[in-house]
Design an enzyme around this catalytic site. Sequence first.
Site, PDB file in Angstrom:
ATOM      1  N   LEU A 131       0.857  -1.174   0.000  1.00 50.62           N
ATOM      2  CA  LEU A 131       0.000   0.000   0.000  1.00 50.62           C
ATOM      3  C   LEU A 131       0.894   1.225   0.000  1.00 50.62           C
ATOM      4  O   LEU A 131       1.962   1.222   0.622  1.00 50.62           O
ATOM      5  CB  LEU A 131      -0.896   0.039   1.246  1.00 50.62           C
ATOM      6  CG  LEU A 131      -1.998  -1.013   1.376  1.00 50.62           C
ATOM      7  CD1 LEU A 131      -2.725  -0.829   2.700  1.00 50.62           C
ATOM      8  CD2 LEU A 131      -2.974  -0.926   0.216  1.00 50.62           C
ATOM      9  N   ASP A 132       0.465   2.275  -0.681  1.00 49.75           N
ATOM     10  CA  ASP A 132       1.196   3.534  -0.627  1.00 49.75           C
ATOM     11  C   ASP A 132       1.327   3.993   0.818  1.00 49.75           C
ATOM     12  O   ASP A 132       0.449   3.725   1.649  1.00 49.75           O
ATOM     13  CB  ASP A 132       0.461   4.623  -1.421  1.00 49.75           C
ATOM     14  CG  ASP A 132       0.566   4.425  -2.916  1.00 49.75           C
ATOM     15  OD1 ASP A 132       1.404   3.629  -3.352  1.00 49.75           O
ATOM     16  OD2 ASP A 132      -0.225   5.078  -3.648  1.00 49.75           O
ATOM     17  N   ARG A 133       2.380   4.726   1.086  1.00 50.37           N
ATOM     18  CA  ARG A 133       2.571   5.291   2.424  1.00 50.37           C
ATOM     19  C   ARG A 133       1.371   6.128   2.840  1.00 50.37           C
ATOM     20  O   ARG A 133       0.969   6.121   4.013  1.00 50.37           O
ATOM     21  CB  ARG A 133       3.846   6.142   2.438  1.00 50.37           C
ATOM     22  CG  ARG A 133       4.130   6.850   3.757  1.00 50.37           C
ATOM     23  CD  ARG A 133       5.471   7.561   3.724  1.00 50.37           C
ATOM     24  NE  ARG A 133       5.704   8.300   4.955  1.00 50.37           N
ATOM     25  CZ  ARG A 133       5.393   9.584   5.130  1.00 50.37           C
ATOM     26  NH1 ARG A 133       4.847  10.287   4.143  1.00 50.37           N
ATOM     27  NH2 ARG A 133       5.643  10.180   6.285  1.00 50.37           N
ATOM     28  N   THR A 135      -1.745   5.751   2.041  1.00 50.22           N
ATOM     29  CA  THR A 135      -2.992   5.006   2.101  1.00 50.22           C
ATOM     30  C   THR A 135      -3.034   4.114   3.335  1.00 50.22           C
ATOM     31  O   THR A 135      -2.070   3.411   3.638  1.00 50.22           O
ATOM     32  CB  THR A 135      -3.156   4.133   0.845  1.00 50.22           C
ATOM     33  OG1 THR A 135      -3.067   4.957  -0.325  1.00 50.22           O
ATOM     34  CG2 THR A 135      -4.490   3.412   0.845  1.00 50.22           C
TER      35      THR A 135
END
Length: 294
Positions: A131-133, A135
């Site tokens: 997951l993106d940082r 998100t």
Amino acid sequence: MPFRDGLAPLRIRLPHGDVARTLLEFLTREHPMDPWIDSMAAGEVVDEKGRRWDAESRYAPGRFVYFYRVPPPEIPVPFDLDVLYDADGIVVVDKPHFLATIPRGMHVTETATVRLRRMFDDADLTPAHRLDRATAGVLLFTRDVALRRPYQELFSTRQVLKEYEAIAGYDPSLEFPRTVRSRILKDHGVMVAREEPGEPNSETRIELIEELGDRARYRLFPHTGRTHQLRIHLSSLGIPIQGDPYYPNYTRTAADDFDTPLQLLARAVEFDDPITGERRRFESRRTLAGWTLT
């Protein structure tokens, strides 16, 4: 070399053509602040076969060197990493906003991977996806090395139903549900991705859950996993996600600014377990703070 405090040893390959006489000379020149003599004396600088390099070891182009380095201090992410499930060789966590998934670049210790390895004292814990940082939400790890490939392939081959939730702008002229397809590209070293004309390589189904004035809450189902795909697709519709510093316009934020999280949540993942065959669903317990009904 084993993991230390949740971190793997670093590895470098000695370049050809270097004029160093010894390995110590080369390492001291490259990283002058590190205590190389002490590390070598402690047996913490080894080659690819685990053999120790010492202060007199000759420089050997093409050989590998493994060693530990203490990462620079990082600003702590002031939110907990919650465990949703821990059994059958997998660990599912509820990742907070601002915590990266894996050690990379500026974020090494303040990552979900390192936090979880330290929490369980288990160096084999490995994320099956990322997951993106920015998100928050559901993130799955494997404990057993033998389980890495089966679970990672679930995600890489799109056998996982991924459900996200977002708070974004509201445009009454847009009809939902709708599917957005576009071509997204990202250049190495550039912070933001972009859409270009051409064959689509990304697809997202968007459903409207509820609206309140100029904001709305959406349910998102990405069929593909391009960089920043959900953020770009909502922004391209003219309804960017609340708190997004990247789209439609990139804005630099301070490293210690945790006040305005991106209002994007990986709400759930659902799949047929590759080992047992049973249907599994894991859901986040988090809520998006940007949605307040009055």
